[in-house]
Design a protein around this motif. Structure first.
Motif, PDB file in Angstrom:
ATOM      1  N   LYS A  44       0.689  -1.272   0.088  1.00 58.66           N
ATOM      2  CA  LYS A  44       0.088   0.030  -0.025  1.00 58.66           C
ATOM      3  C   LYS A  44       0.799   1.286  -0.067  1.00 58.66           C
ATOM      4  O   LYS A  44       0.807   2.065  -0.834  1.00 58.66           O
ATOM      5  CB  LYS A  44      -0.860  -0.021   1.241  1.00 58.66           C
ATOM      6  CG  LYS A  44      -1.878  -1.191   1.114  1.00 58.66           C
ATOM      7  CD  LYS A  44      -2.811  -1.119   2.433  1.00 58.66           C
ATOM      8  CE  LYS A  44      -1.895  -1.379   4.057  1.00 58.66           C
ATOM      9  NZ  LYS A  44      -1.467  -2.560   4.130  1.00 58.66           N
ATOM     10  N   THR A  45       1.829   1.392   0.983  1.00 56.20           N
ATOM     11  CA  THR A  45       2.549   2.492   0.930  1.00 56.20           C
ATOM     12  C   THR A  45       3.523   2.569  -0.173  1.00 56.20           C
ATOM     13  O   THR A  45       3.600   3.751  -0.634  1.00 56.20           O
ATOM     14  CB  THR A  45       3.379   2.477   2.520  1.00 56.20           C
ATOM     15  OG1 THR A  45       2.645   2.495   3.373  1.00 56.20           O
ATOM     16  CG2 THR A  45       4.231   3.728   2.520  1.00 56.20           C
ATOM     17  N   THR A  46       4.017   1.631  -0.606  1.00 58.78           N
ATOM     18  CA  THR A  46       4.751   1.516  -2.023  1.00 58.78           C
ATOM     19  C   THR A  46       4.029   2.227  -3.113  1.00 58.78           C
ATOM     20  O   THR A  46       4.559   2.898  -3.579  1.00 58.78           O
ATOM     21  CB  THR A  46       5.525   0.182  -2.388  1.00 58.78           C
ATOM     22  OG1 THR A  46       5.990  -0.255  -1.301  1.00 58.78           O
ATOM     23  CG2 THR A  46       6.261   0.151  -3.299  1.00 58.78           C
ATOM     24  N   PRO A  84       1.565  11.112   5.159  1.00 61.53           N
ATOM     25  CA  PRO A  84       2.339   9.870   5.186  1.00 61.53           C
ATOM     26  C   PRO A  84       2.091   8.961   6.458  1.00 61.53           C
ATOM     27  O   PRO A  84       1.566   9.586   7.385  1.00 61.53           O
ATOM     28  CB  PRO A  84       3.941  10.294   5.171  1.00 61.53           C
ATOM     29  CG  PRO A  84       3.883  11.483   5.670  1.00 61.53           C
ATOM     30  CD  PRO A  84       2.695  12.103   5.514  1.00 61.53           C
ATOM     31  N   GLN A  85       2.595   7.700   6.344  1.00 61.52           N
ATOM     32  CA  GLN A  85       2.164   6.763   7.388  1.00 61.52           C
ATOM     33  C   GLN A  85       3.055   6.911   8.492  1.00 61.52           C
ATOM     34  O   GLN A  85       2.423   7.172   9.629  1.00 61.52           O
ATOM     35  CB  GLN A  85       2.511   5.363   6.994  1.00 61.52           C
ATOM     36  CG  GLN A  85       2.078   4.382   7.891  1.00 61.52           C
ATOM     37  CD  GLN A  85       2.290   2.796   7.365  1.00 61.52           C
ATOM     38  OE1 GLN A  85       2.710   2.798   6.139  1.00 61.52           O
ATOM     39  NE2 GLN A  85       1.646   1.901   7.919  1.00 61.52           N
ATOM     40  N   GLU A  86       4.272   7.513   8.220  1.00 62.51           N
ATOM     41  CA  GLU A  86       5.043   7.823   9.239  1.00 62.51           C
ATOM     42  C   GLU A  86       5.204   9.388   9.472  1.00 62.51           C
ATOM     43  O   GLU A  86       5.099  10.136   8.444  1.00 62.51           O
ATOM     44  CB  GLU A  86       6.335   7.526   8.985  1.00 62.51           C
ATOM     45  CG  GLU A  86       6.867   6.128   8.670  1.00 62.51           C
ATOM     46  CD  GLU A  86       6.588   5.027   9.676  1.00 62.51           C
ATOM     47  OE1 GLU A  86       6.712   5.471  11.005  1.00 62.51           O
ATOM     48  OE2 GLU A  86       6.205   4.043   9.430  1.00 62.51           O
ATOM     49  N   LEU A 158      -4.033   9.553   2.225  1.00 61.40           N
ATOM     50  CA  LEU A 158      -4.126   9.453   3.529  1.00 61.40           C
ATOM     51  C   LEU A 158      -3.628   8.052   3.810  1.00 61.40           C
ATOM     52  O   LEU A 158      -4.240   7.017   3.886  1.00 61.40           O
ATOM     53  CB  LEU A 158      -5.429   9.471   4.213  1.00 61.40           C
ATOM     54  CG  LEU A 158      -5.923  11.064   4.108  1.00 61.40           C
ATOM     55  CD1 LEU A 158      -7.648  10.923   4.339  1.00 61.40           C
ATOM     56  CD2 LEU A 158      -5.401  11.919   5.430  1.00 61.40           C
ATOM     57  N   ASP A 159      -2.481   7.818   4.302  1.00 58.24           N
ATOM     58  CA  ASP A 159      -1.782   6.546   4.683  1.00 58.24           C
ATOM     59  C   ASP A 159      -2.055   6.140   6.331  1.00 58.24           C
ATOM     60  O   ASP A 159      -1.161   6.553   6.924  1.00 58.24           O
ATOM     61  CB  ASP A 159      -0.309   6.415   4.156  1.00 58.24           C
ATOM     62  CG  ASP A 159       0.226   5.058   4.003  1.00 58.24           C
ATOM     63  OD1 ASP A 159      -0.539   4.145   4.136  1.00 58.24           O
ATOM     64  OD2 ASP A 159       1.322   4.930   3.688  1.00 58.24           O
ATOM     65  N   GLU A 160      -3.052   5.316   6.267  1.00 58.09           N
ATOM     66  CA  GLU A 160      -3.650   4.992   7.649  1.00 58.09           C
ATOM     67  C   GLU A 160      -3.701   6.147   8.458  1.00 58.09           C
ATOM     68  O   GLU A 160      -3.042   6.515   9.539  1.00 58.09           O
ATOM     69  CB  GLU A 160      -2.568   4.122   8.119  1.00 58.09           C
ATOM     70  CG  GLU A 160      -2.081   3.124   7.188  1.00 58.09           C
ATOM     71  CD  GLU A 160      -2.020   1.692   7.786  1.00 58.09           C
ATOM     72  OE1 GLU A 160      -2.058   1.426   9.119  1.00 58.09           O
ATOM     73  OE2 GLU A 160      -1.593   0.727   7.203  1.00 58.09           O
ATOM     74  N   PRO A 161      -4.725   6.850   8.014  1.00 53.19           N
ATOM     75  CA  PRO A 161      -4.877   8.382   8.862  1.00 53.19           C
ATOM     76  C   PRO A 161      -5.206   8.262  10.244  1.00 53.19           C
ATOM     77  O   PRO A 161      -5.129   8.931  10.935  1.00 53.19           O
ATOM     78  CB  PRO A 161      -5.772   8.891   8.159  1.00 53.19           C
ATOM     79  CG  PRO A 161      -6.774   7.780   7.233  1.00 53.19           C
ATOM     80  CD  PRO A 161      -5.890   6.813   7.159  1.00 53.19           C
TER      81      PRO A 161
HETATM   82 MG   LIG Z   1       2.195   0.963   4.787  1.00 51.54          MG
END
Ligand SMILES: [Mg+2]
Ligand SMILES: Nc1ncnc2c1ncn2[C@@H]1O[C@H](COP(=O)(O)OP(=O)(O)OP(=O)(O)O)[C@@H](O)[C@H]1O
Length: 307
Positions: A44-46, A84-86, A158-161
């Motif tokens: 997903k993040t990729t 981002p997720q981070e 939104l990566d894992e908001p």
């Molecule tokens: Mg991810």
């Protein structure tokens, strides 16, 4: 209307030789909320990083608002806001300065009225002068969203908001997403919370081991893959299911007090009428029954379960 994002035959192999994405084809419609679901490490993040131009693709192509991300990176990127997720922000800056600075990075002229609106929409206005370091985790996450919206993007990733965000705040976040969608923003979110996809998404994509295994309208998905379950609460306990009822593949549970029948809502006939008749003939009586529909979670688990 042409899709706002178009991903064609996209593959990604990391320097380590690991193939994280394998021939992804995906179109995002203008104005929709698209939820990308998948287990840890699915890619997903990729995928998001490539669409946002943070990571390079190995094969294929991506266009955003008609701009090819390789040939016209700046054009594509200017349309996108990414959370981002981070989380990483400058801890000792104020909320106002951080969000205003982000806008500047996109070469947009100052627009305090816009920054004010974004902070108010995200319930951060009373924190505008607070240093990031003094905020709670949920507030920091909202600052990240404010940063992503600072340059008025048409598309928000939104990566894992809502990872690690409490229920109350998660609902607040959903409100924010709905408001953004109403203002014309296209939203792509990843989540592990199936209920979030169920609640928010217009369409759902499931990714597993670098491959898109399904893209479907949420409603259609739940109807198409949704199985229903009929539970019969028996008047008296039985020790075994009579042989005459074998064709129904019933399950006996609750120490012989409950029979469960799974049926397909899309099937020509559900079999319920004949089941009830056969139960009567077998002398099995029940005093209550209820039905339930499988959730998106059941569907998801069955899709990503290792073969
Ligand atoms: Mg991810
Ligand atoms: N820079 C990298 N170098 C090598 N492999 C990587 C790199 N980044 C990610 N990967 C690998 O690619 C795969 C997909 O990772 P990715 O971060 O896209 O997954 P994800 O779906 O976002 O997972 P999560 O739900 O945990 O956030 C994983 O196996 C991961 O280990």
């Amino acid at each position: 209307m042409p899709p706002i994002i178009s991903v064609s035959n996209l593959s990604k192999t990391y320097g380590s030789g690991f193939k994280a994405l394998d021939n992804i084809n995906l179109e995002i419609r203008r104005g929709e909320i698209f939820a990308l679901l998948g287990p840890n490490g699915a890619g997903k993040t990729t995928l998001i990083s490539i669409i946002c131009g943070i990571a390079n693709l190995s094969r294929g192509s991506v266009t955003v608002g008609g701009y090819d991300i390789n040939k016209d990176y700046r054009g594509a990127r200017s349309l996108i806001g990414l959370v981002p997720q981070e989380l990483h922000t400058d801890a000792f800056e104020s909320v106002w300065a951080t969000v205003s600075f982000s806008r500047g990075l996109f070469g947009k002229p100052k627009n305090p009225a816009h920054i004010e609106k974004v902070l108010k929409d995200l319930s951060l206005w009373d924190k505008k002068d607070a240093k990031i370091v003094t905020l709670s985790g949920g507030m920091k996450r909202r600052v990240m969203i404010a940063k992503a919206l600072s340059h008025e993007p048409q598309i928000l990733f939104l990566d894992e908001p809502t990872a690690g965000v409490d229920v109350e705040l998660r609902k607040g976040m959903w409100e924010v997403m709905r408001t953004l969608q109403a203002s014309g923003v296209t939203i792509i979110l990843t989540t592990h919370y199936i209920e979030e996809a169920e609640e928010m998404a217009d369409r759902i994509g499931v990714i597993n081991k670098g491959e898109i295994v399904l893209v479907e309208d949420k409603a259609g998905l739940m109807q198409k893959l949704g199985k229903k379950q009929l539970k019969l609460h028996l008047q008296s306990k039985i020790d075994a299911i009579p042989a005459a009822l074998a064709p129904y593949n019933l399950e006996l549970s609750d120490q012989g007090r409950q029979l469960i029948y799974n049926y397909d809502t899309q099937g020509e006939r559900t079999g319920i009428t004949s089941l009830l008749g056969d139960l009567r003939d077998a002398g099995i009586r029940f005093n209550d029954l209820d039905t339930s529909q499988s959730s998106l979670e059941d569907i998801f688990v069955s899709l990503v379960r290792a073969p």
